[in-house]
Design a protein around this motif. Sequence first.
Motif, PDB file in Angstrom:
ATOM      1  N   ALA A 113       0.830  -1.208   0.000  1.00 16.11           N
ATOM      2  CA  ALA A 113       0.000   0.000   0.000  1.00 16.11           C
ATOM      3  C   ALA A 113       0.863   1.255   0.000  1.00 16.11           C
ATOM      4  O   ALA A 113       0.559   2.225  -0.701  1.00 16.11           O
ATOM      5  N   LEU A 114       1.960   1.232   0.761  1.00 15.66           N
ATOM      6  CA  LEU A 114       2.865   2.388   0.786  1.00 15.66           C
ATOM      7  C   LEU A 114       3.556   2.579  -0.563  1.00 15.66           C
ATOM      8  O   LEU A 114       3.746   3.702  -1.022  1.00 15.66           O
ATOM      9  N   GLU A 115       3.925   1.464  -1.202  1.00 18.07           N
ATOM     10  CA  GLU A 115       4.583   1.545  -2.512  1.00 18.07           C
ATOM     11  C   GLU A 115       3.640   2.097  -3.580  1.00 18.07           C
ATOM     12  O   GLU A 115       4.088   2.701  -4.549  1.00 18.07           O
ATOM     13  N   ARG A 116       2.360   1.869  -3.406  1.00 17.39           N
ATOM     14  CA  ARG A 116       1.388   2.292  -4.416  1.00 17.39           C
ATOM     15  C   ARG A 116       0.825   3.690  -4.170  1.00 17.39           C
ATOM     16  O   ARG A 116      -0.027   4.151  -4.923  1.00 17.39           O
ATOM     17  N   ARG A 117       1.272   4.331  -3.094  1.00 10.99           N
ATOM     18  CA  ARG A 117       0.818   5.693  -2.849  1.00 10.99           C
ATOM     19  C   ARG A 117       1.230   6.603  -3.999  1.00 10.99           C
ATOM     20  O   ARG A 117       2.304   6.432  -4.575  1.00 10.99           O
ATOM     21  N   PRO A 118       0.416   7.589  -4.350  1.00 11.34           N
ATOM     22  CA  PRO A 118       0.802   8.537  -5.410  1.00 11.34           C
ATOM     23  C   PRO A 118       2.088   9.265  -5.031  1.00 11.34           C
ATOM     24  O   PRO A 118       2.282   9.628  -3.864  1.00 11.34           O
TER      25      PRO A 118
END
Length: 234
Positions: A79-84
Amino acid sequence: MYEFIADQVVGINGLINLSNVVFLVAFSVRDLLKLRILAIVGEGLTLPYYYFQGEKLWPPIFWGVAFMIVNAIRIVAIALERRPVVLNNKEEQLYRVAISSIDKREFLRLVSLARWVDCSPGEIILEKGQHISEAIVVMAGDLEAILSGNSRMALRSGQLIGDVSAYSGLASPVQVVARGPGTLAKWDLQHLREFAASRPELRANLLRIVSMDIAVKLREIASPSLAAEELVPK
């Protein structure tokens, strides 16, 4: 028969069967985040089955909780990696004019190594024959590369200073002078090499950017010569 089917759908046996259905769905999805979320749900459904047996089955309960914790950690990481990716004004400008072929998340790591430098009119950015220890990108301003004698070339926003000389460790073949106020982004070459060493895709992208920059400059250098040839009567 009815009692057997009911026993497999409801109660403890129903939970273990439902968990296996969830696992089946989990291994059918392509998205890794969804897979891990479903894996946690499926594992959670098995715990009551092991707990409410005549004799509690602690080993599978323990390992089930361990798998759920590992999956939860990975879910947070994904989820952190996929943050904008949010860039500030300078970073956004640098990305737009010079390094847009690199993934934004990788760019953010790369730009964290950069330092921003302002130059004043008349300042010599690079001396001819000087050993190049930094990779430099023109962010803004009026800069000029003096090739030889009266041969000069204006450097625009997004262009590199040093090009291949910087990456090969050679001395600069030109002098670069600021004709007006300007802003530069600089990277220490040693740090840049170390950073890119374990990132082959990033290294390939950087070399591609350098090659494109050289091609543009060669075209600009050749254009006046070609125009002059066309004016010469045959």
